[in-house]
Design a protein around this motif. Sequence first.
Motif, short mmCIF file in Angstrom:
data_model
loop_
_atom_site.label_atom_id
_atom_site.label_comp_id
_atom_site.label_asym_id
_atom_site.label_seq_id
_atom_site.Cartn_x
_atom_site.Cartn_y
_atom_site.Cartn_z
N TYR A 167 62.63 46.30 63.09
CA TYR A 167 61.16 46.25 63.14
C TYR A 167 60.65 46.78 64.48
CZ TYR A 167 56.42 44.60 62.44
OH TYR A 167 55.06 44.54 62.29
N PRO A 171 58.39 49.74 62.79
CA PRO A 171 57.72 48.71 61.98
C PRO A 171 57.15 49.25 60.67
CG PRO A 171 56.43 49.26 63.93
CD PRO A 171 57.76 49.90 64.10
N VAL A 174 59.89 49.42 57.97
CA VAL A 174 60.26 48.08 57.52
C VAL A 174 59.19 47.53 56.58
CG1 VAL A 174 60.72 45.71 58.25
CG2 VAL A 174 61.65 47.63 59.56
#
Length: 465
Positions: A167, A171, A174
Amino acid sequence: MNGLMEGNRKLFEDMVGADPVSGDAAAIIDELRALEDRKSAIAARQARLAVALHLIRRREHADLGLPADQLGAGVGAEVALARRESPAKGSRLLGLARALVTEMPHTLAALDTGHLNEWRATLLVRETACLDAADRTAVDEELAADTGTFDGAGDRAIISAAKAAAYRHDPRSVTQRAARAETERGVSLRPAPDTMCYLTALLPVAAGVAAYAALTRHADTARATGDPRSRGQLMADALVERVTGTPGGITGIEVQLVMTDRTLLAGEGEPARLSGYGIVPAGWARKLVAGKRDNSELTTWIRRLYTAPGTGELVGMDSRARLFPAGLRRFIEARDNTCRTPYCDAPIRHLDHILPWYRGGATTTANGAGLCEACNHTKETPGWTARRVDGPPAATCQTLAVTTPTGHSYTSTAPPLPGCGPGTDVSRHKESNSRRTTRKLRHRQRLRHRRGVPARGQPDEQLIA
């Protein structure tokens, strides 16, 4: 007692070798650890070999002019057969190997040195699968598993560390991965002991929680009104009823149950086979055929499948069509039960001509095999062949031989049908009758001997054999 102690000592020696370090417990622990490290190192070596094979196949396929998306096709199945795993597992192992060798050198080194075992290396690869190659390499370098970062850590700790690192580096990927996960929802079925099964649903968390809450409320209400069933039983029964629309759960649904006439009509104990599940006890099968299960009324159809005397093979029918007709399809599915590729027990999705139809292969039971979708596609990859292996005349089941591009051959045999396994075929009944006849003759001979009457054509000393 001395005999028991001697037996235990021999069992101990057989397990760990004669006189293992004089029974030193500490040395045994040290050897266990060394063997575990060796297993991890072997897994790392297998990963490198799998990647090398993949590169060789890609070059070969490119030389053959295959499209880019087909380069390396079938390598996962080759890896699976060599490791005696299912093709699905082989594809996962190949994916793990490629990630470790090409993108995660620290994790591969940790596997090499025993800091990680194959499963925990798999967890790190799995939790970074959404990242591109550069970010995955960065996460691998940050976690540095080869330095002992995860010594003493459990699976959950490793998963959490990998998720957090992924992450931090990307991010967006994800988050997108979590959104894509909803498209992977599905339902699966696998056998459980004692004629039970696991029906599993992969659902978005909101839907899963809502479904569980509804079943829980139903069970609590029923219990409060005096229903004697347990909470778990009520939830399971409600699930089946709401999905199928009937209390018994199987009215109107064809359930293929393969059993011998002796089991059905004569009360013998030869187990039956329930398609999609496996072997079930004879008494349970008779109860199902009789329509008596959990005090529910069932509408039952019996599809009779006959075996040829002496061989135990199902009697088949031919077709000139390329596609297997519905009746022949059900016939082959009942015979093969699961995918016929060695080590693969996935459900049958395709009916395949062992000798391809375009090469003159007939649409017959002898030339038909049930395969899962992935194995059927793999069979069409360059270098792969399949053939039926003709066994002895008394053979009861069809054997299929699969040959890979390297020339290695692997075989799988269709599971024996009820009444056709070792010790249960027609010859067993003939042998049993013969033994009974012999016992009767010997009994008569003994009686004649006691009465002083010699048996015809037999010396007196041979009467009691």
